[in-house]
Structure formats: C-alpha cells, structure tokens
Design an enzyme around this catalytic site. Structure first.
Site, PDB file in Angstrom:
ATOM      1  N   SER A  21       0.814  -1.224  -0.163  1.00 45.06           N
ATOM      2  CA  SER A  21       0.009  -0.046   0.103  1.00 45.06           C
ATOM      3  C   SER A  21       0.821   0.957  -0.059  1.00 45.06           C
ATOM      4  CB  SER A  21      -0.968  -0.095   1.256  1.00 45.06           C
ATOM      5  OG  SER A  21      -0.149  -0.360   2.318  1.00 45.06           O
ATOM      6  N   GLU A  33       1.205   5.607   0.643  1.00 43.92           N
ATOM      7  CA  GLU A  33       0.598   6.641   1.401  1.00 43.92           C
ATOM      8  C   GLU A  33       1.299   8.042   0.802  1.00 43.92           C
ATOM      9  OE1 GLU A  33       0.438   6.814   5.821  1.00 43.92           O
ATOM     10  OE2 GLU A  33       1.390   8.544   5.853  1.00 43.92           O
ATOM     11  N   TYR A  60      -4.233  13.162   6.440  1.00 39.81           N
ATOM     12  CA  TYR A  60      -5.183  14.340   6.881  1.00 39.81           C
ATOM     13  C   TYR A  60      -4.463  15.325   7.806  1.00 39.81           C
ATOM     14  CZ  TYR A  60      -9.796  15.747   8.542  1.00 39.81           C
ATOM     15  OH  TYR A  60     -11.093  16.369   8.821  1.00 39.81           O
ATOM     16  N   ALA A  92      -3.805  17.315  10.793  1.00 42.65           N
ATOM     17  CA  ALA A  92      -4.605  17.405  12.026  1.00 42.65           C
ATOM     18  C   ALA A  92      -5.191  18.734  12.055  1.00 42.65           C
ATOM     19  CB  ALA A  92      -3.299  17.255  13.237  1.00 42.65           C
ATOM     20  N   ARG A 124      -5.194   9.486  15.909  1.00 37.15           N
ATOM     21  CA  ARG A 124      -5.520  10.720  16.679  1.00 37.15           C
ATOM     22  C   ARG A 124      -5.346  12.169  16.514  1.00 37.15           C
ATOM     23  NH1 ARG A 124      -2.194  11.208  22.322  1.00 37.15           N
ATOM     24  NH2 ARG A 124      -0.936  12.521  20.578  1.00 37.15           N
ATOM     25  N   GLY A 125      -3.940  12.042  15.734  1.00 38.56           N
ATOM     26  CA  GLY A 125      -3.411  13.704  15.335  1.00 38.56           C
ATOM     27  C   GLY A 125      -2.771  14.014  16.480  1.00 38.56           C
ATOM     28  N   ASP A 126      -2.028  15.200  16.330  1.00 35.90           N
ATOM     29  CA  ASP A 126      -1.095  15.613  17.478  1.00 35.90           C
ATOM     30  C   ASP A 126      -1.653  17.198  17.458  1.00 35.90           C
ATOM     31  OD1 ASP A 126       0.685  13.454  17.955  1.00 35.90           O
ATOM     32  OD2 ASP A 126       1.657  13.969  16.088  1.00 35.90           O
ATOM     33  N   HIS A 177       5.056   4.746  21.192  1.00 39.54           N
ATOM     34  CA  HIS A 177       4.798   6.190  21.080  1.00 39.54           C
ATOM     35  C   HIS A 177       5.426   7.124  22.320  1.00 39.54           C
ATOM     36  CE1 HIS A 177       2.306   9.850  20.974  1.00 39.54           C
ATOM     37  NE2 HIS A 177       1.976   9.423  19.708  1.00 39.54           N
ATOM     38  N   GLN A 197       4.634   3.221  12.489  1.00 40.40           N
ATOM     39  CA  GLN A 197       5.351   4.300  12.237  1.00 40.40           C
ATOM     40  C   GLN A 197       6.635   3.843  11.489  1.00 40.40           C
ATOM     41  OE1 GLN A 197       6.072   7.547  11.491  1.00 40.40           O
ATOM     42  NE2 GLN A 197       5.001   8.221  13.645  1.00 40.40           N
ATOM     43  N   GLN A 218      15.603  15.793   5.511  1.00 39.96           N
ATOM     44  CA  GLN A 218      14.430  15.827   5.786  1.00 39.96           C
ATOM     45  C   GLN A 218      13.695  14.633   6.610  1.00 39.96           C
ATOM     46  OE1 GLN A 218      11.713  14.940   2.340  1.00 39.96           O
ATOM     47  NE2 GLN A 218      10.347  16.469   2.969  1.00 39.96           N
ATOM     48  N   PHE A 245      11.777  14.549  10.375  1.00 43.96           N
ATOM     49  CA  PHE A 245      10.351  14.117  10.437  1.00 43.96           C
ATOM     50  C   PHE A 245      10.470  12.888  11.471  1.00 43.96           C
ATOM     51  CE2 PHE A 245       9.067  14.272   5.564  1.00 43.96           C
ATOM     52  CZ  PHE A 245       8.825  15.685   5.811  1.00 43.96           C
ATOM     53  N   HIS A 304       3.689  -1.040   3.878  1.00 42.59           N
ATOM     54  CA  HIS A 304       3.168   0.094   3.633  1.00 42.59           C
ATOM     55  C   HIS A 304       4.205   1.002   3.372  1.00 42.59           C
ATOM     56  CE1 HIS A 304       0.010   3.234   3.951  1.00 42.59           C
ATOM     57  NE2 HIS A 304       0.872   3.712   4.782  1.00 42.59           N
TER      58      HIS A 304
HETATM   59  P1  FAD Z   1      -3.596   6.775  19.874  1.00 42.46           P
HETATM   60  O1  FAD Z   1      -3.547   5.412  19.302  1.00 42.46           O
HETATM   61  O2  FAD Z   1      -4.676   7.352  20.570  1.00 42.46           O
HETATM   62  O3  FAD Z   1      -2.518   6.622  21.006  1.00 42.46           O
HETATM   63  C1  FAD Z   1      -1.237   7.722  21.214  1.00 42.46           C
HETATM   64  C2  FAD Z   1      -0.492   7.369  22.302  1.00 42.46           C
HETATM   65  O4  FAD Z   1      -1.380   7.472  23.526  1.00 42.46           O
HETATM   66  C3  FAD Z   1      -0.022   5.893  22.451  1.00 42.46           C
HETATM   67  O5  FAD Z   1       1.305   5.599  22.765  1.00 42.46           O
HETATM   68  C4  FAD Z   1      -0.977   5.346  23.469  1.00 42.46           C
HETATM   69  O6  FAD Z   1      -0.275   4.145  24.241  1.00 42.46           O
HETATM   70  C5  FAD Z   1      -1.200   6.403  24.413  1.00 42.46           C
HETATM   71  N1  FAD Z   1      -2.585   6.330  24.968  1.00 42.46           N
HETATM   72  C6  FAD Z   1      -3.707   6.019  24.188  1.00 42.46           C
HETATM   73  N2  FAD Z   1      -4.819   5.932  25.284  1.00 42.46           N
HETATM   74  C7  FAD Z   1      -4.304   6.124  26.693  1.00 42.46           C
HETATM   75  C8  FAD Z   1      -4.675   6.013  27.750  1.00 42.46           C
HETATM   76  N3  FAD Z   1      -5.837   5.894  27.859  1.00 42.46           N
HETATM   77  N4  FAD Z   1      -3.817   6.365  28.795  1.00 42.46           N
HETATM   78  C9  FAD Z   1      -2.478   6.298  28.572  1.00 42.46           C
HETATM   79  N5  FAD Z   1      -1.913   6.520  27.378  1.00 42.46           N
HETATM   80  C10 FAD Z   1      -2.732   6.295  26.504  1.00 42.46           C
HETATM   81  N6  FAD Z   1      -1.117  12.301  12.049  1.00 42.46           N
HETATM   82  C11 FAD Z   1      -1.997  13.073  11.302  1.00 42.46           C
HETATM   83  O7  FAD Z   1      -1.927  14.478  11.714  1.00 42.46           O
HETATM   84  N7  FAD Z   1      -2.379  12.997   9.968  1.00 42.46           N
HETATM   85  C12 FAD Z   1      -2.402  11.547   9.444  1.00 42.46           C
HETATM   86  O8  FAD Z   1      -2.854  11.466   8.292  1.00 42.46           O
HETATM   87  C13 FAD Z   1      -1.450  10.791  10.244  1.00 42.46           C
HETATM   88  N8  FAD Z   1      -1.481   9.329   9.520  1.00 42.46           N
HETATM   89  C14 FAD Z   1      -0.634   8.500  10.258  1.00 42.46           C
HETATM   90  C15 FAD Z   1      -0.560   7.317   9.803  1.00 42.46           C
HETATM   91  C16 FAD Z   1       0.314   6.387  10.433  1.00 42.46           C
HETATM   92  C17 FAD Z   1       0.298   4.826   9.598  1.00 42.46           C
HETATM   93  C18 FAD Z   1       0.879   6.643  11.394  1.00 42.46           C
HETATM   94  C19 FAD Z   1       1.510   5.717  12.205  1.00 42.46           C
HETATM   95  C20 FAD Z   1       0.657   7.798  12.008  1.00 42.46           C
HETATM   96  C21 FAD Z   1       0.017   8.942  11.527  1.00 42.46           C
HETATM   97  N9  FAD Z   1      -0.190  10.118  11.962  1.00 42.46           N
HETATM   98  C22 FAD Z   1      -0.900  10.838  11.313  1.00 42.46           C
HETATM   99  C23 FAD Z   1       0.374  10.633  13.153  1.00 42.46           C
HETATM  100  C24 FAD Z   1      -0.529  10.301  14.562  1.00 42.46           C
HETATM  101  O9  FAD Z   1      -1.610  11.357  14.619  1.00 42.46           O
HETATM  102  C25 FAD Z   1       0.663  10.576  15.838  1.00 42.46           C
HETATM  103  O10 FAD Z   1       1.436   9.602  15.674  1.00 42.46           O
HETATM  104  C26 FAD Z   1      -0.270  10.740  17.095  1.00 42.46           C
HETATM  105  O11 FAD Z   1       0.674  11.279  18.096  1.00 42.46           O
HETATM  106  C27 FAD Z   1      -0.682   9.560  17.701  1.00 42.46           C
HETATM  107  O12 FAD Z   1      -1.950   9.017  17.024  1.00 42.46           O
HETATM  108  P2  FAD Z   1      -2.472   7.590  17.451  1.00 42.46           P
HETATM  109  O13 FAD Z   1      -3.448   7.132  16.434  1.00 42.46           O
HETATM  110  O14 FAD Z   1      -1.496   6.603  17.477  1.00 42.46           O
HETATM  111  O15 FAD Z   1      -3.132   7.755  18.907  1.00 42.46           O
END
Ligand code: FAD
Length: 299
Positions: A23, A25, A57, A59, A115-117, A160, A187, A223, A227, A277
């Site tokens: 796949s 991206e 997408y 954030a 989730r996004g940052d 993470h 990641q 770069q 990242f 991917h």
């Molecule tokens: P989550 O899965 O919610 O978790 C983030 C961290 O928080 C994890 O370490 C988890 O252990 C911790 N956590 C979660 N719940 C709890 C809890 N209840 N208590 C304590 N700790 C907790 N960003 C963008 O802005 N746009 C994109 O399109 C995008 N695409 C991505 C695609 C991939 C394949 C990857 C790997 C990342 C992508 N990201 C993107 C980055 C992502 O938004 C960030 O890495 C963000 O910091 C975390 O998102 P997540 O979905 O992993 O969050």
C-alpha cells in the site's frame, strides 16, 4: 552470502506471482506544482495494483476538503482502492462523524484512523476537544458506528513518545483492534529488530491481526531525520554514518538511499513479512524500485 535455500526462494519469484501486498501513502498537495508531482506518482504506482493508496489528513482538519478530493479522484481515475486518513484532534465528535459520512457518501470504504497531534507537535500533551473523541481507539469505535469501513490504525515499534510503558502501548493497540480496526500500520523505523520485537510483544498479548511495516525511503536524509525526530522514531548511528557528508552529492545520496531501503525490505522478506506500507512523500522512484524487488509489477 550464506542464505538458507528456503529464504532465497522468498526473494525469487520465477513465474509465480509474489505473495507480497503493498500500500502507498501520499499527502494532499498544496500547490499546482505539487499536485502535478502527486498525480505523476499516483499514475506510476497505481498499476502495481496496491491493496490501497492512502492520503493523509492534516491534524485539526486543515486538509479536510483536499484529502476527500484526492481519495475520490484516485479511486475514480485509477480504479485503485483509496483510503482516507482521519484525525480527531481539535474537532467535536459531530464534526468528525460528518467527515466519516462524507467519505461514505463518496464511496470511500477505507479509513486510516489516527488521533493526530496538537499544533505544537507530538512533544506537547494531547488535549481532546471537549466534545471530541479522546483517542484513536474512541475514533475507531465512532467510525464503526457509522459504517462497515476497513480501518487501519497506527502502531509504534519504538513505542509512542507519550506512552508511559510498553504495557500501555500494547493495550492501546489491542483496544483499537477490539473496537474494530482491521490492521495496524507502523510508524517509520530503521532497525528491523525493533519491529520484530514489537510484533512479538503484540502477539504475546493475543493480537493476531496484521501489523504492517511502514517503510520510509530516504529521499533526503536531512528531511527524514527531521520527520523522525518530530514523531519519535530514532535514526540509528550507522544510518547517519551512511549519509554523512552526502548533502552536496545527490547521486551518491540516491544510491545509498536505494541500498538502505532495499536492505531493510529484503531483510523483512527473509523473515517472512509479506505486507508493506510505503510512505511515498508523493514520490514514486524509490518505491517503484522497492516494489520491483518484492516482485510487485504492473498487472
Ligand atoms: P493513539 O492510538 O490514541 O495513542 C497515542 C498514544 O497515547 C499511544 O502511545 C498510547 O499508548 C497512548 N494512550 C492512548 N490511550 C491512552 C490512555 N488511556 N492512557 C494512557 N496512554 C494512552 N497524523 C496526522 O495528523 N495525520 C495523518 O494522516 C496521520 N497518519 C498517520 C498514519 C500512520 C500509519 C501513523 C503511524 C501515524 C499517523 N499520524 C498522522 C500521526 C499520529 O497522529 C500521531 O502519531 C499521534 O501522536 C498519535 O496518534 P495515534 O492514532 O497513534 O494515537
């Protein structure tokens, strides 16, 4: 090189089709020039019949319209399945749900749910919108309520940066699968050992779904190291050494980059990995070459 014969077989495909699934991206282009490169790359990679092509997408929804436009156009113009990324940072559940419904109406059945940052970056604590989803797990649950999507989620071979422990990290991934995720995509990582350790931890915790390695070809070491540091992925010393002094030597840089990526991918193949991917950064050349090494060619 002393490679066992069963492993050599996995790198050589002969007349049979390789078992590998890929796949790709992309990110939504901002300018006309960037859009030209985006389409040039999509057009070159689509004939490889990827499982899907995904578009990120911004954030906070900064690319909401562009992401939707790009995935819709990819699907209608190339016939390849397109996956739209989605984040829940800075938006209410109602706003996020409206985006999901928009994807559904546009015929998009695959979502990469993350989730996004916060705008300040991953270093700052994530503060959910008061009426929003608080994590990717909750986002997955929300998407599932709206439709039968194929949902990919994130995984972190190096943990993470905000995860307080490995247990929390793996529990979080397990929760995302429990709530309806189809697969995880990692990641970027550069030490395959980190990926294998992570998969082992996940399997020990009872996770059986695919954890697809996210491969980042190094078009520009400068770069990519930027990242990597922003998303908490480490750059091993040996990798930095390989690119040291090549800033003004693009030809050698490109050759080293292909060798590094080929080494990483083929080592994963040797260990039995069949799904990949690729983070393309809207470029096709290195990814095309890597797909070829995997035996993935135009139909
Ligand atoms: P989550 O899965 O919610 O978790 C983030 C961290 O928080 C994890 O370490 C988890 O252990 C911790 N956590 C979660 N719940 C709890 C809890 N209840 N208590 C304590 N700790 C907790 N960003 C963008 O802005 N746009 C994109 O399109 C995008 N695409 C991505 C695609 C991939 C394949 C990857 C790997 C990342 C992508 N990201 C993107 C980055 C992502 O938004 C960030 O890495 C963000 O910091 C975390 O998102 P997540 O979905 O992993 O969050």
């Amino acid at each position: 090189m002393n490679v066992p014969s069963d492993l050599r077989a996995s790198r050589q495909f002969g007349d049979s089709r390789p078992p590998h699934q890929v796949s790709f991206e992309f990110f939504p282009p901002k300018t006309d020039a960037m859009e030209e490169r985006f389409w040039d790359s999509v057009t070159k990679l689509a004939p490889l019949n990827p499982r899907f092509v995904s578009v990120t997408y911004g954030a906070g929804g900064t690319t909401r319209e562009r992401t939707l436009r790009m995935v819709s156009q990819i699907q209608s113009q190339t016939g390849v399945n397109a996956a739209a990324h989605l984040t829940c940072v800075g938006a209410s559940k109602a706003e996020v749900d409206a985006v999901v419904r928009g994807y559904k109406e546009a015929g998009i059945s695959r979502i990469v749910a993350v989730r996004g940052d916060p705008p300040e970056g991953v270093g700052k604590p994530f503060v959910p919108h008061p009426e929003g989803y608080r994590s990717a797990a909750e986002l997955v649950e929300g998407i599932r309520r709206i439709g039968d999507f194929d949902i990919s989620v994130s995984a972190y071979p190096e943990k993470h940066p905000q995860a307080p422990s490995w247990d929390v990290e793996i529990d979080n991934l397990k929760r995302k699968f429990g709530l309806g995720a189809t697969r995880a995509i990692t990641q970027m990582f550069f030490e395959n050992a980190d990926y294998f350790r992570f998969v082992e931890r996940a399997q020990k915790a009872g996770i059986t779904q695919s954890i697809v390695p996210g491969i980042q070809p190094i078009h520009s070491f400068k770069q990519i190291s930027g990242f990597a540091s922003r998303c908490g992925a480490s750059i091993p010393h040996w990798l930095a050494e390989r690119f040291d002094g090549l800033d003004d030597d693009p030809e050698t840089h490109a050759l080293v980059a292909s060798a590094v990526a080929a080494e990483q991918v083929l080592e994963l193949v040797d260990e039995g990995i069949t799904e990949f991917h690729f983070y393309t950064l809207n470029r096709s050349n290195l990814v095309l070459a890597l797909a070829r090494l995997l035996g993935v060619r135009p139909d």
